[in-house]
Enzyme design. Structure first.
Site, mmCIF file in Angstrom:
data_model
loop_
_atom_site.group_PDB
_atom_site.id
_atom_site.type_symbol
_atom_site.label_atom_id
_atom_site.label_comp_id
_atom_site.label_asym_id
_atom_site.label_seq_id
_atom_site.Cartn_x
_atom_site.Cartn_y
_atom_site.Cartn_z
ATOM 1 N N LYS A 84 0.911 -1.253 -0.043
ATOM 2 C CA LYS A 84 0.078 -0.062 -0.021
ATOM 3 C C LYS A 84 0.789 1.431 -0.030
ATOM 4 O O LYS A 84 1.703 1.613 0.915
ATOM 5 C CB LYS A 84 -0.757 0.121 1.191
ATOM 6 C CG LYS A 84 -2.156 0.650 1.120
ATOM 7 C CD LYS A 84 -3.097 0.278 2.569
ATOM 8 C CE LYS A 84 -4.310 0.929 2.434
ATOM 9 N NZ LYS A 84 -4.657 0.904 3.699
HETATM 10 C C1 E4P Z 1 -8.112 1.487 4.112
HETATM 11 O O1 E4P Z 1 -7.535 1.053 3.176
HETATM 12 C C2 E4P Z 1 -8.153 2.843 4.614
HETATM 13 O O2 E4P Z 1 -6.710 3.033 5.198
HETATM 14 C C3 E4P Z 1 -8.936 3.068 5.707
HETATM 15 O O3 E4P Z 1 -10.373 2.526 5.266
HETATM 16 C C4 E4P Z 1 -9.212 4.488 6.155
HETATM 17 O O4 E4P Z 1 -10.486 4.330 7.007
HETATM 18 P P1 E4P Z 1 -10.439 5.768 7.977
HETATM 19 O O5 E4P Z 1 -10.576 6.954 7.063
HETATM 20 O O6 E4P Z 1 -11.907 5.238 8.695
HETATM 21 O O7 E4P Z 1 -9.462 5.765 8.955
#
Ligand code: E4P
Length: 216
Positions: A84
């Protein structure tokens, strides 16, 4: 639309896997901290064994070489690791290099269709627009999902739109209708999706009627 779990908590992943609905997992540094920390590598290895699909492991380096070093190490842990990488100029460069090396990536922190388009062109397999965080600042996060799903379909781009930052069950329905290929969902929201008050009352009524009939 595939369902991924948005967590680094092993027990949560086991729960979703036991329901037969788990198709992938996304982690990030905040989710890793929330799960209690420890060796990120050990946690990822365990998650990869339980998960029948992509597992996203996020780099924290902000320069290309640092991202490549972290990502290559993640990719060695298991074949279902997706590195990622945050959206940025070094991020685009790192994703292009990972693509050339056969390492799959998930471009994170996407907040506009143009950012998503660039990430797809650079070679990311998964493109993660953050719906909830856009909603938080009074912008319609679902618009980015809809636009990217349409752009990828029109131009036959192979990247998949991964709806992230899902805060409630309605987000999931809306993401599916907007054409998201994947939604990554916290366990709390998945549990909310299971429940309906008419299901609960229906089960209670069937049980009561059954017991009444058996006593007759
Ligand atoms: C997933 O890949 C993201 O990092 C995550 O959904 C972020 O979520 P949040 O905005 O609730 O922290």
């Amino acid at each position: 639309m595939k369902i991924f779990l948005d967590t680094a908590d092993i027990e949560e992943i086991r729960t979703a896997a036991s329901w037969g609905i788990l198709e992938g997992v996304t982690t990030n540094p905040s989710l890793y901290a929330k799960a209690g920390g420890g060796s990120y590598e050990s946690i990822l290895t365990e998650i990869c064994k339980i998960t029948p699909g992509p597992v996203s492991a996020e780099v924290v380096a902000e320069d290309v070489e640092g991202m490549l070093k972290e990502g290559r190490a993640f990719a060695k842990l298991a074949s279902n690791i997706y590195v990622k990488v945050p959206m940025s100029e070094p991020g685009l460069q790192a994703m292009a290099r990972f693509k050339a090396e056969g390492i799959k990536t998930n471009c994170t922190l996407i907040f506009s269709a143009n950012q998503g388009l660039l990430a797809a062109k650079a070679g990311a397999s998964l493109i993660s627009p953050f719906v909830g965080r856009l909603d938080d600042i009074n912008q319609d996060g679902m618009t980015v999902i809809r636009e990217l799903a349409e752009i990828f379909a029109i131009h036959d781009l192979k990247a998949e739109v991964l709806a992230a930052s899902m805060r409630h069950p309605l987000h999931v329905t809306q993401a599916a209708l907007a054409g998201a290929h994947i939604a990554t969902i916290p366990l709390k929201v998945l549990k909310q999706m299971v429940r309906h008050p008419l299901t609960d009352s229906g089960i209670a009524t069937f049980r009561a009627d059954w017991e009444k009939a058996r006593r007759a």
